[in-house]
Design a protein around this motif. Structure first.
Motif, PDB file in Angstrom:
ATOM      1  N   LYS A 192     -31.324  41.164 -77.129  1.00  0.00           N
ATOM      2  CA  LYS A 192     -30.829  39.784 -77.212  1.00  0.00           C
ATOM      3  C   LYS A 192     -29.413  39.653 -76.667  1.00  0.00           C
ATOM      4  N   PHE A 193     -28.757  40.795 -76.416  1.00  0.00           N
ATOM      5  CA  PHE A 193     -27.382  40.778 -75.924  1.00  0.00           C
ATOM      6  C   PHE A 193     -27.367  40.674 -74.399  1.00  0.00           C
ATOM      7  N   LYS A 194     -26.255  40.177 -73.868  1.00  0.00           N
ATOM      8  CA  LYS A 194     -26.181  39.980 -72.418  1.00  0.00           C
ATOM      9  C   LYS A 194     -26.083  41.296 -71.652  1.00  0.00           C
ATOM     10  N   GLY A 195     -25.587  42.343 -72.306  1.00  0.00           N
ATOM     11  CA  GLY A 195     -25.476  43.638 -71.634  1.00  0.00           C
ATOM     12  C   GLY A 195     -25.056  44.711 -72.622  1.00  0.00           C
ATOM     13  N   ASP A 196     -25.207  45.964 -72.219  1.00  0.00           N
ATOM     14  CA  ASP A 196     -24.870  47.092 -73.081  1.00  0.00           C
ATOM     15  C   ASP A 196     -23.354  47.300 -73.143  1.00  0.00           C
ATOM     16  N   LEU A 197     -22.907  47.998 -74.192  1.00  0.00           N
ATOM     17  CA  LEU A 197     -21.482  48.188 -74.442  1.00  0.00           C
ATOM     18  C   LEU A 197     -20.942  49.435 -73.765  1.00  0.00           C
ATOM     19  N   ASN A 198     -21.060  49.489 -72.459  1.00  0.00           N
ATOM     20  CA  ASN A 198     -20.445  50.582 -71.713  1.00  0.00           C
ATOM     21  C   ASN A 198     -19.982  50.093 -70.351  1.00  0.00           C
ATOM     22  N   GLU A 199     -19.001  50.765 -69.806  1.00  0.00           N
ATOM     23  CA  GLU A 199     -18.604  50.592 -68.416  1.00  0.00           C
ATOM     24  C   GLU A 199     -18.814  51.940 -67.748  1.00  0.00           C
ATOM     25  N   ASN A 200     -19.090  51.934 -66.457  1.00  0.00           N
ATOM     26  CA  ASN A 200     -19.405  53.204 -65.804  1.00  0.00           C
ATOM     27  C   ASN A 200     -18.950  53.218 -64.355  1.00  0.00           C
ATOM     28  N   PHE A 201     -18.931  54.401 -63.803  1.00  0.00           N
ATOM     29  CA  PHE A 201     -18.554  54.597 -62.400  1.00  0.00           C
ATOM     30  C   PHE A 201     -19.556  55.570 -61.790  1.00  0.00           C
ATOM     31  N   CYS A 202     -20.180  55.171 -60.685  1.00  0.00           N
ATOM     32  CA  CYS A 202     -21.254  55.968 -60.073  1.00  0.00           C
ATOM     33  C   CYS A 202     -20.809  56.554 -58.734  1.00  0.00           C
ATOM     34  N   ILE A 203     -21.087  57.841 -58.558  1.00  0.00           N
ATOM     35  CA  ILE A 203     -20.800  58.579 -57.320  1.00  0.00           C
ATOM     36  C   ILE A 203     -22.122  59.100 -56.775  1.00  0.00           C
ATOM     37  N   GLY A 204     -22.395  58.823 -55.519  1.00  0.00           N
ATOM     38  CA  GLY A 204     -23.665  59.227 -54.925  1.00  0.00           C
ATOM     39  C   GLY A 204     -23.559  60.526 -54.148  1.00  0.00           C
ATOM     40  N   PRO A 205     -24.588  60.827 -53.340  1.00  0.00           N
ATOM     41  CA  PRO A 205     -24.553  62.045 -52.524  1.00  0.00           C
ATOM     42  C   PRO A 205     -23.263  62.113 -51.721  1.00  0.00           C
ATOM     43  N   ILE A 206     -22.652  63.273 -51.725  1.00  0.00           N
ATOM     44  CA  ILE A 206     -21.359  63.439 -51.053  1.00  0.00           C
ATOM     45  C   ILE A 206     -21.574  64.072 -49.686  1.00  0.00           C
ATOM     46  N   ARG A 207     -21.171  63.360 -48.655  1.00  0.00           N
ATOM     47  CA  ARG A 207     -21.345  63.841 -47.292  1.00  0.00           C
ATOM     48  C   ARG A 207     -20.122  64.660 -46.873  1.00  0.00           C
ATOM     49  N   LYS A 208     -20.264  65.301 -45.760  1.00  0.00           N
ATOM     50  CA  LYS A 208     -19.128  66.045 -45.221  1.00  0.00           C
ATOM     51  C   LYS A 208     -18.017  65.070 -44.830  1.00  0.00           C
ATOM     52  N   GLU A 209     -16.796  65.565 -44.865  1.00  0.00           N
ATOM     53  CA  GLU A 209     -15.659  64.721 -44.498  1.00  0.00           C
ATOM     54  C   GLU A 209     -15.878  64.102 -43.120  1.00  0.00           C
ATOM     55  N   GLY A 210     -15.636  62.799 -43.032  1.00  0.00           N
ATOM     56  CA  GLY A 210     -15.797  62.114 -41.753  1.00  0.00           C
ATOM     57  C   GLY A 210     -17.185  61.562 -41.518  1.00  0.00           C
ATOM     58  N   SER A 211     -18.120  61.851 -42.447  1.00  0.00           N
ATOM     59  CA  SER A 211     -19.483  61.353 -42.275  1.00  0.00           C
ATOM     60  C   SER A 211     -19.518  59.842 -42.392  1.00  0.00           C
ATOM     61  N   GLN A 212     -20.315  59.211 -41.543  1.00  0.00           N
ATOM     62  CA  GLN A 212     -20.417  57.749 -41.549  1.00  0.00           C
ATOM     63  C   GLN A 212     -21.308  57.252 -42.673  1.00  0.00           C
ATOM     64  N   ASN A 213     -22.126  58.125 -43.254  1.00  0.00           N
ATOM     65  CA  ASN A 213     -23.121  57.685 -44.221  1.00  0.00           C
ATOM     66  C   ASN A 213     -22.683  57.849 -45.665  1.00  0.00           C
ATOM     67  N   ASP A 214     -21.429  58.203 -45.915  1.00  0.00           N
ATOM     68  CA  ASP A 214     -20.956  58.360 -47.280  1.00  0.00           C
ATOM     69  C   ASP A 214     -20.515  56.991 -47.794  1.00  0.00           C
ATOM     70  N   ALA A 215     -21.293  56.418 -48.708  1.00  0.00           N
ATOM     71  CA  ALA A 215     -21.013  55.077 -49.225  1.00  0.00           C
ATOM     72  C   ALA A 215     -20.189  55.117 -50.500  1.00  0.00           C
ATOM     73  N   ASN A 216     -19.692  56.293 -50.872  1.00  0.00           N
ATOM     74  CA  ASN A 216     -18.919  56.408 -52.102  1.00  0.00           C
ATOM     75  C   ASN A 216     -17.581  55.684 -52.010  1.00  0.00           C
ATOM     76  N   GLN A 217     -17.108  55.257 -53.170  1.00  0.00           N
ATOM     77  CA  GLN A 217     -15.765  54.682 -53.291  1.00  0.00           C
ATOM     78  C   GLN A 217     -14.946  55.623 -54.174  1.00  0.00           C
ATOM     79  N   TRP A 218     -13.659  55.766 -53.844  1.00  0.00           N
ATOM     80  CA  TRP A 218     -12.823  56.707 -54.573  1.00  0.00           C
ATOM     81  C   TRP A 218     -11.507  56.034 -54.979  1.00  0.00           C
ATOM     82  N   PRO A 219     -10.990  56.326 -56.180  1.00  0.00           N
ATOM     83  CA  PRO A 219      -9.647  55.848 -56.549  1.00  0.00           C
ATOM     84  C   PRO A 219      -8.605  56.432 -55.597  1.00  0.00           C
ATOM     85  N   SER A 220      -7.484  55.762 -55.471  1.00  0.00           N
ATOM     86  CA  SER A 220      -6.447  56.219 -54.539  1.00  0.00           C
ATOM     87  C   SER A 220      -5.908  57.580 -54.968  1.00  0.00           C
TER      88      SER A 220
END
Length: 573
Positions: A93-121
């Motif tokens: 009945k609640f609008k959403g669960d009580l957690n926040e999260n951060f997702c990291i996907g498959p990690i490509r080699k440095e310089g790869s065009q297909n790495d869609a990950n986001q990283w903190p500064s």
């Protein structure tokens, strides 16, 4: 359901990954998967590193919301998800669960065009990226070791489950909640939909499992923390592969009034290939993989629903599809947009290939991506079959390079011998993909989802040839022995020769098999040998690995059990 924090405590099995007795470890894993769906692992190789992950995770979630929202999850669902944005139990009945999260996907080699990950500064978090990358790599290795034990527990080669894709999810459960959230959960009741999840906790309680989800009232049991151990649970996919012998267990995280952190690296298979997965569609030890009292070509004829893709009444078409999927799992489509002339060309080119001498076909033997030619007897879709393999030979075509796939692993006959072959198959594949997307739109509407919900599918084309004459030693064998398809959707075009049968109730004894007859102009389990040569073309739609998470996060409350938001093989919860 028991109140938050009021679960019964249980003792799960503990598996030592450093044990030299692999048979005993595999036996323990099997018992745990059958009885609980959860177990602990120790000596897993991530000791010490987990503490660093939690420390870096805590630093990120302690930032102001505005800083975190700068990394809001992207179209690949990688990045930050704010508090209350996910709801794992669609009936909550609640609008959403009580957690926040951060997702990291498959990690490509440095310089790869297909790495869609986001990283903190790196300026604000100098050690963050490297810590997560190291943990991702370590967790993946741990997951593979566990998968090896699972394979051994199923009497398979230790390397059977290969090439997993790993994701890492960091989670934060707040300690204090508003009065309006009284009774809500950190993670509401769900089962994971992938292969395997590993869970490491920070010691704060909250994780509970319910082994009998249909029992009323439900009995919830606390999974306690063991210092240095990871908690492992299997997902719906592994339950499906074992025909429900292994248990994908309902679980949740209750709010206990304390702040709680977790991180979840999970592993999924990027493209579970039919040439391998169908071979063991029901893995050894699964129920219903046999074929008691089945008689070839003796099926009862049935009339499947026919759906007109040219109909302007989308709702009516969607309702017809829903009824067909619930009652049969099969249906016909007409006015599908694939011209009869193109189908004729596909069958003609397919026949030209299979009529070549064996040595010519073997030059295109399927590669490590399972694309190319597969000779007769190489695959056995029903693992319990007494025969060495099914009677069919096949040729498989996967994603094509000019569609944006850099790793085009397809093999093609020489244009000198078969000049029109490649272009014909590419055209058919593109046309069938468009048809498949139209059908998926109707499937989505039938589940009360947006018509565009199922997007970006991967498409595979398989040409099949079933021989007309067989040896006496193959008497009773099948062109394609009993199996179910593992992906999203299969479109099947036949040349009119009978043989396809379905069994709606696999656990019934004796099994009742019904013939699926051919309708001219339609596109559409086992294939029986009927003494006639037979060709068919199967077109498979599978989810894009990066899209699977998005597909199964959403709520299909009437059609699906509660799902997790992670395809997991390693989770720190």
């Amino acid at each position: 359901m028991a109140g938050a924090g009021a679960g019964e405590i249980l003792d799960l099995p503990v598996v030592d990954l450093a044990s030299s007795d692999l048979a005993a470890a595999a036996k323990s894993v099997r018992k745990a998967c059958v009885e609980y769906g959860f177990f602990y692992v120790v000596n897993h190789g991530a000791e010490g590193l987990v503490e660093k992950v939690f420390a870096e995770s805590s630093k990120f979630f302690e930032q102001p919301l505005g800083e975190k929202m700068a990394l809001l999850r992207n179209r690949n669902y990688l990045g930050y998800t704010p508090l209350g944005a996910d709801k794992l139990d669609a009936s909550s009945k609640f609008k959403g669960d009580l957690n926040e999260n951060f997702c990291i996907g498959p990690i490509r080699k440095e310089g790869s065009q297909n790495d869609a990950n986001q990283w903190p500064s790196e300026e604000n978090f100098p050690c963050w990226k490297e810590t997560m990358k190291l943990y991702h790599e370590t967790a993946l290795a741990t997951g593979k070791r566990i998968l090896s034990l699972i394979a051994l527990s199923l009497n398979l080669d230790a390397e059977f489950f290969d090439c997993p894709v790993a994701f890492l999810r960091l989670l934060h459960y707040p300690g204090e909640a508003n009065e309006s959230d009284d009774g809500n959960y950190g993670a509401s009741a769900h089962s994971d939909y992938g292969v395997l999840t590993l869970v490491a906790t920070d010691g704060t309680p909250g994780l509970q499992i319910c082994r009998e989800k249909d029992k009323c009232p439900q009995l919830w049991e606390d999974v306690h923390h063991i210092e240095g151990a990871l908690i492992v649970n299997i997902g719906d996919l592994l339950q499906r592969w074992t025909n429900c012998v292994f248990r994908s267990t309902l679980h949740r995280v209750v709010a206990v009034g304390k702040e709680r952190y977790s991180s979840s690296p999970w592993i999924q298979t990027p493209e579970v290939d039919s040439s391998r997965s169908n071979k063991q569609q029901t893995l050894p030890g699964g129920r219903g993989s046999g074929k008691p009292e089945m008689v070839a070509a003796a099926g009862d004829r049935l009339d499947l629903p026919v759906v007109d893709l040219a109909s302007s009444d989308l709702r009516s078409s969607a309702e017809s599809i829903r009824k067909a999927c619930v009652e049969y799992g099969f249906f016909y489509v007409v006015n599908h947009g694939i011209e009869e002339g193109l189908l004729e060309k596909v069958f003609a080119e397919s026949r030209r290939f299979f009529e070549q001498p064996l040595e010519e076909k073997m030059a295109l033997l399927r590669n490590s991506s399972h694309l190319g030619y597969t000779p007769p007897y190489t695959e056995k879709l029903d693992a319990s079959s007494k025969f060495r393999g099914d009677l069919s030979e096949k040729f498989k075509i996967g994603p094509i390079g000019d569609e944006g796939f850099q790793n085009d692993a397809n093999q093609w006959p020489s244009e000198e011998r078969l000049p029109c072959w490649k272009e014909t198959m590419k055209l058919y594949r593109a046309t069938a993909l468009a048809t498949g997307k139209r059908i998926l739109s109707l499937v989505a509407l039938s589940l009360n989802l947006d018509a565009e919900f199922f997007d970006c599918p991967l498409a595979f084309l398989r040409l099949l040839h079933y021989p007309g004459e067989i040896n006496e030693s193959d008497d009773g064998n099948y062109g394609a022995s009993a199996h179910s398809d593992y992906g999203i959707l299969t479109l099947l075009a036949t040349d009119g020769i009978p043989g396809l049968q379905i069994c709606k109730e696999k656990d019934r004894h004796p099994q009742l098999w019904e013939d699926v007859h051919h309708i001219d102009g339609s596109t559409l389990h086992r294939v029986v040998a009927v003494g006639k040569e037979r060709y068919s073309v199967a077109f498979f739609l599978d989810p894009d690995p990066d899209f699977v998470v998005q597909c199964l996060e959403s709520c299909c409350s009437e059609a699906c059990p509660p799902r997790s938001s992670s395809f997991s093989i390693l989770a720190l919860v």
